[in-house]
Design a protein around this motif. Structure first.
Motif: not given
Length: 442
Positions: A164-168, A172-176, A228-232
């Motif tokens: 699954v290609e994940l993006t900023d 959140d919706k898909m993973v968290l 954004a997600v990578s930095g988080r």
């Protein structure tokens, strides 16, 4: 095809570990380091034995397996995996007993289980039949060579579409926010190690999606784009793999980077979060048949009559069984129970009657073998019983008649205490007891 699982009810003798095959044999020794190149990227038909050095049945098969490899040399590839040493490969292909023989044919991603005889001639004949079928399918256009069917980046090992290609925007919706467990790879396009991981990640993603029914998924995020997600999550090096479970802090993936290692960890995550199997009452033939045929092993508790224990006593026994089902939920086992005397043909085929109640049997329906609990019907006793079976030990026997016995349809337990049947009242007011007694005496 049904899985061939011999190790659950075999291998009662433990011997010193030794190598089964050498460089001088025609059997190809397979390991995680050469399996992809030798098998998955091959156009050949492969027969592969997954074995454990301590398994008595594996030791008995060795001589025949060598003869098979020599007879099929240049025609069909014959390999062997020490699945006790290379657990990741065994786990990747669902091997739970020894020896297990798998057929890697046209679709290397979905090997089949060999179901034929174990003599060298039977195996050779079976391999030739498989080869003829493969050639016929290729001539009809059903399959091309495996090299023409390989997915990009996977070496035949999987499809990128299952990663699954994940993006900023969607992370959140898909993973968290979902209930799915995620393994997420944070990568950089220029990273050499990321490129090496790509085919392994794709192959693992396909296998994990199928084996967990989508409950565990693999994703990938370009950390150079989606910062954004990578930095988080403090991503500093590539590739970095993190595990995400709903409501928990992410953890770093610490396992190996082969598809087998990744699959094994994903299946552990799936098992940890899976609900224990349902404990079913045997009410009819369908419940017994489906549970036992769909399971590697079905564990059956024979509980005392409700008049002997009452509801509290029966619930106590059921609680013990449910606790053990939870303990062994990583196993693909079915769990059943029945009241003593309700299925006499089943009890007779297992020889249950001589042990009293409660009793327990574990049945391998594919081999028509069973084992009986000899110890106490307690967590400790049942754990010891099942632990011995899970490592291929324990005393076993053939199910009476070699088939499942007749199962009667019964009413489900209502959860209440039992009631004695009402005695029929007799009206003796019109009976002259003295007269009847005198006639009897005459």
């Amino acid at each position: 095809m049904r899985p061939l699982l011999l190790g659950v009810l075999c291998c009662s003798l433990v011997l010193p570990v030794r190598a089964f095959y050498s460089a001088g044999d025609d059997v190809v020794e397979l390991t995680p380091s050469n399996f992809n190149k030798e098998v998955l990227q091959s156009d050949s038909l492969w027969l592969i034995e997954f074995y454990a050095p301590w398994c008595g049945h594996c030791q008995s098969l060795t001589a025949d397996w060598k003869k098979v490899a020599t007879a099929l040399k240049g025609i069909v590839k014959v390999g062997a995996v020490d699945a006790d040493q290379h657990k990741s490969l065994g786990s990747q292909y669902g091997v739970r007993g020894f020896p297990t023989i798998k057929i890697f044919g046209a679709n290397k991603n979905k090997p089949e289980d060999y179901q034929g005889g174990r003599g060298n001639q039977a195996i050779v004949d079976g391999a030739m039949n498989l080869l003829r079928t493969l050639v016929k399918d290729r001539m009809s256009g059903k399959y091309g060579s495996s090299s023409s069917n390989k997915q990009s980046g996977g070496g035949g090992g999987g499809s990128k579409q299952d990663v699954v290609e994940l993006t900023d925007d969607n992370f959140d919706k898909m993973v968290l926010e979902g209930d799915t467990v995620w393994l997420v790879e944070f990568f950089a396009p220029w990273c050499g190690h990321c490129k090496s991981l790509e085919p392994e990640w794709a192959a693992a993603a396909s296998a994990v999606k199928e084996q967990t029914k989508g409950k565990v998924r693999l994703g990938a995020m370009d950390a150079t784009v989606h910062q954004a997600v990578s930095g988080r999550y403090g991503i500093r090096g590539f590739p970095t793999i993190k595990i995400f479970r709903k409501g928990e802090e992410p953890e770093d993936y610490q396992g190996g980077r082969t598809r087998g290692d990744i699959i094994e960890r994903a299946l552990d995550l799936f098992s940890d979060h899976a609900a224990p199997p349902e404990l079913l009452e045997i009410l009819n033939k369908d419940i017994l048949t489906k549970t036992c045929e769909d399971s590697q092993l079905c564990v059956i508790g024979f509980l005392p009559h409700i008049l002997d224990t009452g509801a509290a006593g029966r619930n106590g026994y059921l609680k013990v069984m449910m606790q053990m089902a939870e303990k062994y939920k990583k196993k693909t086992w079915g769990w059943l129970w029945i009241e003593a005397g309700a299925q006499m043909e089943l009890e007779a085929s297992l020889g249950i009657g001589g042990f009293g109640y409660p009793a327990m049997a574990a049945i391998n329906a594919r081999k028509m073998k069973f084992a009986l609990l000899r110890g106490s019907f307690s967590e400790t006793g049942i754990h010891e019983f099942l632990r011995e079976l899970s490592v291929g030990r324990g005393s076993t026997a053939t199910l009476g008649g070699g088939t499942m016995p007749k199962i009667h349809t019964v009413e489900p337990w209502d959860g209440k205490d039992g009631e004695l049947p009402e005695e029929e009242d007799y009206d003796l007011s019109d009976v002259d007891l003295d007269d009847n007694m005198s006639k009897t005496e005459l």
